[in-house]
Design a protein around this motif. Structure first.
Motif, PDB file in Angstrom:
ATOM      1  N   ARG A   1     -17.815   6.932 -23.245  1.00 36.82           N
ATOM      2  CA  ARG A   1     -18.371   7.684 -22.126  1.00 36.82           C
ATOM      3  C   ARG A   1     -17.444   8.861 -21.842  1.00 36.82           C
ATOM      4  NH1 ARG A   1     -22.668   5.445 -19.802  1.00 36.82           N
ATOM      5  NH2 ARG A   1     -22.995   3.192 -19.881  1.00 36.82           N
TER       6      ARG A   1
ATOM      7  N   VAL B   1     -17.566   2.281 -25.479  1.00 39.64           N
ATOM      8  CA  VAL B   1     -18.810   1.581 -25.182  1.00 39.64           C
ATOM      9  C   VAL B   1     -19.190   0.641 -26.312  1.00 39.64           C
ATOM     10  CG1 VAL B   1     -21.252   1.863 -24.627  1.00 39.64           C
ATOM     11  CG2 VAL B   1     -19.585   3.514 -23.772  1.00 39.64           C
TER      12      VAL B   1
ATOM     13  N   GLN C   1     -29.651   1.307 -18.507  1.00 37.10           N
ATOM     14  CA  GLN C   1     -29.322   2.248 -17.441  1.00 37.10           C
ATOM     15  C   GLN C   1     -30.372   2.175 -16.348  1.00 37.10           C
ATOM     16  OE1 GLN C   1     -28.882   6.133 -19.227  1.00 37.10           O
ATOM     17  NE2 GLN C   1     -26.770   5.730 -19.853  1.00 37.10           N
TER      18      GLN C   1
ATOM     19  N   LEU D   1     -26.180   9.708 -17.100  1.00 33.82           N
ATOM     20  CA  LEU D   1     -24.874   9.596 -17.727  1.00 33.82           C
ATOM     21  C   LEU D   1     -24.996   9.804 -19.231  1.00 33.82           C
ATOM     22  CD1 LEU D   1     -23.305   6.553 -15.833  1.00 33.82           C
ATOM     23  CD2 LEU D   1     -22.881   8.996 -15.458  1.00 33.82           C
TER      24      LEU D   1
ATOM     25  N   VAL E   1     -23.357   9.789 -23.280  1.00 36.73           N
ATOM     26  CA  VAL E   1     -22.488   9.026 -24.176  1.00 36.73           C
ATOM     27  C   VAL E   1     -22.074   9.941 -25.321  1.00 36.73           C
ATOM     28  CG1 VAL E   1     -23.376   6.741 -23.632  1.00 36.73           C
ATOM     29  CG2 VAL E   1     -24.496   8.111 -25.403  1.00 36.73           C
TER      30      VAL E   1
ATOM     31  N   THR F   1     -22.188  14.697 -27.929  1.00 39.61           N
ATOM     32  CA  THR F   1     -22.460  14.075 -26.637  1.00 39.61           C
ATOM     33  C   THR F   1     -23.915  14.319 -26.243  1.00 39.61           C
ATOM     34  OG1 THR F   1     -20.173  14.376 -25.913  1.00 39.61           O
ATOM     35  CG2 THR F   1     -21.817  13.990 -24.196  1.00 39.61           C
TER      36      THR F   1
END
Length: 207
Positions: free
Chosen positions: A114, A121, A131, A138, A140, A154
């Protein structure tokens, strides 16, 4: 990129410039043994240079044969994160993501973190996360790496996987569409009935 092997020259009487004989012409100009450390050095590496090498070191009064294994790796390209599947229930969505690189896959390993805290993770190319509404945005980060390089990407699971619309909204939309279609059909039938009744009356007047 260079491949070096340091030889212990503590017993050498002097550090004379070494004589290098290269049996393979494809390495002419790319192989050297610097006098300051007597290391074997190959420059301008190519993928086809991967393999086992033999070096014969002649130092009076002995001859030493050494074998070296050389592995050449490509720079890891930027990985791609894909959405394999998503299932949603009230207040929670389960996302299955996969991370891949387009080439240079030799000995590539994957890891997920994260970005906010850098916490790991998952390890491996597949990530499964759950989630809720508060953390749906959010992101990852997938990092692909081999023994010489690494690269990261990302992304947000919610942005990658389009969550299905809720049942009430879908039912309401379907009802509206069904009602519009019914009105159009009734309108077409009414226009046809009017045309059928009007045209004969006009023909009668002409007679």
């Amino acid at each position: 990129m260079d491949s070096k092997h340091n030889e212990d020259c503590s017993n050498c009487s002097s550090r004379k410039p070494p004589n290098v004989l290269v049996s393979d012409p494809s390495y002419e100009g790319r192989l050297s043994v610097p006098a300051e450390n007597y290391s074997l050095q190959i420059t301008s590496l190519r993928m086809e240079d991967t393999g086992t090498y033999k070096a014969q070191i002649i130092t009076a009064p002995r001859i030493i044969d050494r074998h070296f294994l050389l592995r050449v790796f490509k720079q890891v390209p930027e990985p791609t994160i894909l959405c394999d599947s998503v299932t949603c229930v009230p207040e929670t969505c389960n996302y299955n993501l996969s991370c891949t690189v387009r080439d240079g896959k030799e000995q590539v390993t994957y890891g997920w973190t994260r970005p906010a805290g850098g916490a790991v993770v998952s390890i491996g190319p597949i990530l499964t996360i759950s989630q809720g509404p508060r953390d749906a945005h959010l992101a990852v980060t997938c990092t692909a790496q081999n023994p010489v390089s690494h690269s990261s990407t990302t992304a947000s699971a919610k942005d990658l996987c389009a969550a299905p619309t809720s049942a009430p909204a879908s039912s309401l939309s379907y009802c509206h569409v069904k009602g519009l279609i019914l009105l159009l059909v009734l309108g077409a039938l009414s226009a046809r009935i009017i045309v059928v009744h009007v045209l004969p009356s006009r023909d009668q007047r002409r007679d």
